[in-house]
Design a protein around this motif. Structure first.
Motif, PDB file in Angstrom:
ATOM      1  N   LEU A   1       0.823  -1.196   0.000  1.00  0.00           N
ATOM      2  CA  LEU A   1       0.000   0.000   0.000  1.00  0.00           C
ATOM      3  C   LEU A   1       0.864   1.255   0.000  1.00  0.00           C
ATOM      4  O   LEU A   1       1.890   1.316   0.691  1.00  0.00           O
ATOM      5  CB  LEU A   1      -0.904   0.023   1.247  1.00  0.00           C
ATOM      6  N   ARG A   2       0.424   2.257  -0.754  1.00  0.00           N
ATOM      7  CA  ARG A   2       1.026   3.585  -0.707  1.00  0.00           C
ATOM      8  C   ARG A   2       0.062   4.484   0.072  1.00  0.00           C
ATOM      9  O   ARG A   2      -1.139   4.477  -0.188  1.00  0.00           O
ATOM     10  CB  ARG A   2       1.256   4.132  -2.105  1.00  0.00           C
ATOM     11  N   ILE A   3       0.582   5.234   1.038  1.00  0.00           N
ATOM     12  CA  ILE A   3      -0.281   6.028   1.913  1.00  0.00           C
ATOM     13  C   ILE A   3      -0.017   7.512   1.708  1.00  0.00           C
ATOM     14  O   ILE A   3       1.134   7.975   1.800  1.00  0.00           O
ATOM     15  CB  ILE A   3      -0.060   5.662   3.392  1.00  0.00           C
ATOM     16  N   SER A   4      -1.100   8.260   1.453  1.00  0.00           N
ATOM     17  CA  SER A   4      -1.024   9.716   1.325  1.00  0.00           C
ATOM     18  C   SER A   4      -1.983  10.346   2.324  1.00  0.00           C
ATOM     19  O   SER A   4      -3.081   9.829   2.550  1.00  0.00           O
ATOM     20  CB  SER A   4      -1.388  10.166  -0.090  1.00  0.00           C
ATOM     21  N   ILE A   5      -1.562  11.459   2.915  1.00  0.00           N
ATOM     22  CA  ILE A   5      -2.385  12.209   3.853  1.00  0.00           C
ATOM     23  C   ILE A   5      -2.558  13.623   3.320  1.00  0.00           C
ATOM     24  O   ILE A   5      -1.576  14.327   3.067  1.00  0.00           O
ATOM     25  CB  ILE A   5      -1.749  12.264   5.258  1.00  0.00           C
ATOM     26  N   ASP A   6      -3.810  14.012   3.132  1.00  0.00           N
ATOM     27  CA  ASP A   6      -4.125  15.357   2.613  1.00  0.00           C
ATOM     28  C   ASP A   6      -3.370  15.652   1.317  1.00  0.00           C
ATOM     29  O   ASP A   6      -2.849  16.761   1.119  1.00  0.00           O
ATOM     30  CB  ASP A   6      -3.815  16.419   3.666  1.00  0.00           C
ATOM     31  N   GLY A   7      -3.303  14.636   0.460  1.00  0.00           N
ATOM     32  CA  GLY A   7      -2.685  14.821  -0.845  1.00  0.00           C
ATOM     33  C   GLY A   7      -1.177  14.701  -0.875  1.00  0.00           C
ATOM     34  O   GLY A   7      -0.568  14.800  -1.946  1.00  0.00           O
ATOM     35  N   ARG A   8      -0.544  14.478   0.264  1.00  0.00           N
ATOM     36  CA  ARG A   8       0.917  14.363   0.314  1.00  0.00           C
ATOM     37  C   ARG A   8       1.312  12.930   0.637  1.00  0.00           C
ATOM     38  O   ARG A   8       0.847  12.369   1.626  1.00  0.00           O
ATOM     39  CB  ARG A   8       1.481  15.303   1.377  1.00  0.00           C
ATOM     40  N   GLU A   9       2.148  12.338  -0.191  1.00  0.00           N
ATOM     41  CA  GLU A   9       2.596  10.975   0.053  1.00  0.00           C
ATOM     42  C   GLU A   9       3.439  10.915   1.319  1.00  0.00           C
ATOM     43  O   GLU A   9       4.389  11.688   1.503  1.00  0.00           O
ATOM     44  CB  GLU A   9       3.414  10.468  -1.135  1.00  0.00           C
ATOM     45  N   ARG A  10       3.043  10.006   2.215  1.00  0.00           N
ATOM     46  CA  ARG A  10       3.755   9.873   3.480  1.00  0.00           C
ATOM     47  C   ARG A  10       4.515   8.559   3.598  1.00  0.00           C
ATOM     48  O   ARG A  10       5.494   8.462   4.337  1.00  0.00           O
ATOM     49  CB  ARG A  10       2.753   9.983   4.633  1.00  0.00           C
ATOM     50  N   LEU A  11       4.039   7.526   2.919  1.00  0.00           N
ATOM     51  CA  LEU A  11       4.712   6.227   2.955  1.00  0.00           C
ATOM     52  C   LEU A  11       4.596   5.627   1.567  1.00  0.00           C
ATOM     53  O   LEU A  11       3.492   5.341   1.091  1.00  0.00           O
ATOM     54  CB  LEU A  11       4.055   5.322   4.000  1.00  0.00           C
ATOM     55  N   ASP A  12       5.737   5.479   0.895  1.00  0.00           N
ATOM     56  CA  ASP A  12       5.683   5.036  -0.500  1.00  0.00           C
ATOM     57  C   ASP A  12       5.347   3.563  -0.635  1.00  0.00           C
ATOM     58  O   ASP A  12       4.805   3.140  -1.657  1.00  0.00           O
ATOM     59  CB  ASP A  12       6.987   5.355  -1.233  1.00  0.00           C
ATOM     60  N   GLU A  13       5.639   2.759   0.403  1.00  0.00           N
ATOM     61  CA  GLU A  13       5.287   1.344   0.340  1.00  0.00           C
ATOM     62  C   GLU A  13       5.179   0.761   1.742  1.00  0.00           C
ATOM     63  O   GLU A  13       6.144   0.752   2.497  1.00  0.00           O
ATOM     64  CB  GLU A  13       6.318   0.564  -0.466  1.00  0.00           C
ATOM     65  N   LEU A  14       3.986   0.279   2.073  1.00  0.00           N
ATOM     66  CA  LEU A  14       3.753  -0.460   3.307  1.00  0.00           C
ATOM     67  C   LEU A  14       3.411  -1.888   2.914  1.00  0.00           C
ATOM     68  O   LEU A  14       2.407  -2.129   2.243  1.00  0.00           O
ATOM     69  CB  LEU A  14       2.600   0.154   4.108  1.00  0.00           C
ATOM     70  N   VAL A  15       4.252  -2.836   3.303  1.00  0.00           N
ATOM     71  CA  VAL A  15       4.009  -4.247   3.042  1.00  0.00           C
ATOM     72  C   VAL A  15       3.395  -4.830   4.318  1.00  0.00           C
ATOM     73  O   VAL A  15       4.013  -4.782   5.389  1.00  0.00           O
ATOM     74  CB  VAL A  15       5.307  -4.991   2.680  1.00  0.00           C
ATOM     75  N   CYS A  16       2.189  -5.363   4.202  1.00  0.00           N
ATOM     76  CA  CYS A  16       1.449  -5.714   5.417  1.00  0.00           C
ATOM     77  C   CYS A  16       0.299  -6.678   5.093  1.00  0.00           C
ATOM     78  O   CYS A  16       0.007  -6.949   3.932  1.00  0.00           O
ATOM     79  CB  CYS A  16       0.860  -4.442   6.036  1.00  0.00           C
ATOM     80  N   ASP A  17      -0.350  -7.146   6.143  1.00  0.00           N
ATOM     81  CA  ASP A  17      -1.590  -7.897   5.964  1.00  0.00           C
ATOM     82  C   ASP A  17      -2.756  -6.956   5.712  1.00  0.00           C
ATOM     83  O   ASP A  17      -3.769  -7.347   5.143  1.00  0.00           O
ATOM     84  CB  ASP A  17      -1.885  -8.752   7.195  1.00  0.00           C
ATOM     85  N   GLY A  18      -2.616  -5.710   6.181  1.00  0.00           N
ATOM     86  CA  GLY A  18      -3.676  -4.730   5.985  1.00  0.00           C
ATOM     87  C   GLY A  18      -3.417  -3.479   6.788  1.00  0.00           C
ATOM     88  O   GLY A  18      -2.393  -3.340   7.475  1.00  0.00           O
ATOM     89  N   ALA A  19      -4.354  -2.542   6.704  1.00  0.00           N
ATOM     90  CA  ALA A  19      -4.271  -1.291   7.450  1.00  0.00           C
ATOM     91  C   ALA A  19      -5.685  -0.783   7.654  1.00  0.00           C
ATOM     92  O   ALA A  19      -6.611  -1.150   6.916  1.00  0.00           O
ATOM     93  CB  ALA A  19      -3.422  -0.262   6.711  1.00  0.00           C
ATOM     94  N   LEU A  20      -5.860   0.062   8.665  1.00  0.00           N
ATOM     95  CA  LEU A  20      -7.192   0.602   8.928  1.00  0.00           C
ATOM     96  C   LEU A  20      -7.103   2.023   9.454  1.00  0.00           C
ATOM     97  O   LEU A  20      -6.070   2.453   9.966  1.00  0.00           O
ATOM     98  CB  LEU A  20      -7.959  -0.286   9.910  1.00  0.00           C
ATOM     99  N   VAL A  21      -8.220   2.725   9.304  1.00  0.00           N
ATOM    100  CA  VAL A  21      -8.393   4.042   9.908  1.00  0.00           C
ATOM    101  C   VAL A  21      -9.587   3.932  10.839  1.00  0.00           C
ATOM    102  O   VAL A  21     -10.675   3.514  10.421  1.00  0.00           O
ATOM    103  CB  VAL A  21      -8.636   5.131   8.850  1.00  0.00           C
ATOM    104  N   ALA A  22      -9.388   4.286  12.128  1.00  0.00           N
ATOM    105  CA  ALA A  22     -10.428   4.116  13.138  1.00  0.00           C
ATOM    106  C   ALA A  22     -10.798   5.446  13.779  1.00  0.00           C
ATOM    107  O   ALA A  22      -9.949   6.320  13.968  1.00  0.00           O
ATOM    108  CB  ALA A  22      -9.978   3.133  14.222  1.00  0.00           C
ATOM    109  N   THR A  23     -12.074   5.575  14.141  1.00  0.00           N
ATOM    110  CA  THR A  23     -12.559   6.704  14.919  1.00  0.00           C
ATOM    111  C   THR A  23     -12.286   6.449  16.407  1.00  0.00           C
ATOM    112  O   THR A  23     -12.007   5.311  16.797  1.00  0.00           O
ATOM    113  CB  THR A  23     -14.071   6.875  14.729  1.00  0.00           C
ATOM    114  N   PRO A  24     -12.407   7.474  17.263  1.00  0.00           N
ATOM    115  CA  PRO A  24     -12.300   7.215  18.704  1.00  0.00           C
ATOM    116  C   PRO A  24     -13.307   6.168  19.181  1.00  0.00           C
ATOM    117  O   PRO A  24     -12.961   5.288  19.974  1.00  0.00           O
ATOM    118  CB  PRO A  24     -12.571   8.595  19.321  1.00  0.00           C
ATOM    119  N   ALA A  25     -14.548   6.246  18.696  1.00  0.00           N
ATOM    120  CA  ALA A  25     -15.572   5.287  19.120  1.00  0.00           C
ATOM    121  C   ALA A  25     -15.209   3.867  18.719  1.00  0.00           C
ATOM    122  O   ALA A  25     -15.562   2.907  19.400  1.00  0.00           O
ATOM    123  CB  ALA A  25     -16.927   5.665  18.530  1.00  0.00           C
TER     124      ALA A  25
END
Length: 255
Positions: A128-152
């Motif tokens: 996965l390539r990860i960008s935050i607010d249009g800016r690339e932050r991590l060019d390659e994450l090799v993983c089983d997965g990733a998530l974005v979670a709320t406080p709840a």
């Protein structure tokens, strides 16, 4: 909420069906169009279903645990329900918006109260390539997965993946990796609630990835996924006094 017009809804679990019959016999059953409050009977999964189903009217939802997991639920009792509702503490949360594009160019949109997750779809790790607010932050994450979670949702899948528990009032999101291989043991980041997170799948034909919103809306063979807080939608949860969501999130860290 003394003498509130209550709409009871229940999961298919036998305990929830039994509770629904007992409570409607005692308090009646208000039509959904005129109800003041929703009482959801089941577990956390059913609470999420109820919040999604009733988001248009914005009614407060008070859950009672008749399932196996009840972090978002109150203790079940048939007694003094009007008094409990009247004294209840309210927590308000905004869901996440997921926009997932598959490899054929089809866009799927969904809302998630807990988290949006990406998971490898086959035997090979996801890239996965990860960008935050249009800016690339991590060019390659090799993983089983990733998530974005709320406080709840930070005590749910996110916590199982060793992500942080977030206070309910914190204006942050958790970005958490699952079984990160490269960068080695990368656990993720804390992001502003206003952040727009984009995942681009590298080599999706060889390393297919699926996206999921609250285990309700799944998209296979995704090419990219964009996630942001959906401020136009507000969910209202009710908790017994002294047992609110903020207290539960704090208490969970000292178990």
């Amino acid at each position: 909420m003394a003498q509130s017009r209550i709409r009871f809804t229940a999961s298919k679990a036998p305990a929830a069906v039994e509770a629904h019959a007992a409570l409607t016999a005692l308090y009646g059953q208000a039509d959904a169009r005129v109800a003041d409050v929703i009482v959801a009977l089941g577990g956390d999964g059913f609470m999420l279903q109820t919040l999604h189903a009733h988001k248009e009217r914005g009614l407060p939802v008070y859950g009672m645990n008749c399932g196996t997991i009840g972090f978002l639920m109150n203790a079940y009792s048939t007694e003094e329900l009007y008094a409990r509702l009247s004294a209840a503490e309210e927590a308000t949360i905004h869901p996440l918006s997921m926009r997932a594009m598959n490899t054929k160019g089809k866009m799927t949109e969904a809302l998630a109260i807990n988290e949006v997750s990406l998971l490898r779809q086959g035997p090979q790790a996801a890239k996965l390539r990860i960008s935050i607010d249009g800016r690339e932050r991590l060019d390659e994450l090799v993983c089983d997965g990733a998530l974005v979670a709320t406080p709840a949702g930070s005590t749910a899948y996110n916590y199982s993946a060793h992500g942080p528990i977030l206070p309910i009032g914190a204006d942050v999101l958790a970005l958490t990796a699952m079984a990160a291989f490269r960068p080695r043991r990368w656990r993720g980041a804390l992001l502003a609630k206003s952040a727009v997170v984009r995942f681009d799948v590298i080599d999706p034909e060889k390393r297919p990835v699926m996206a999921d919103a609250d285990s309700r809306s799944s998209v296979r063979d995704v090419a990219n996924v964009e996630i942001r807080t959906e401020t136009s939608v507000l969910h209202r949860l009710l908790f017994d006094r002294g047992h609110g969501l903020e207290e539960r999130l704090i208490g969970e860290q000292f178990v």
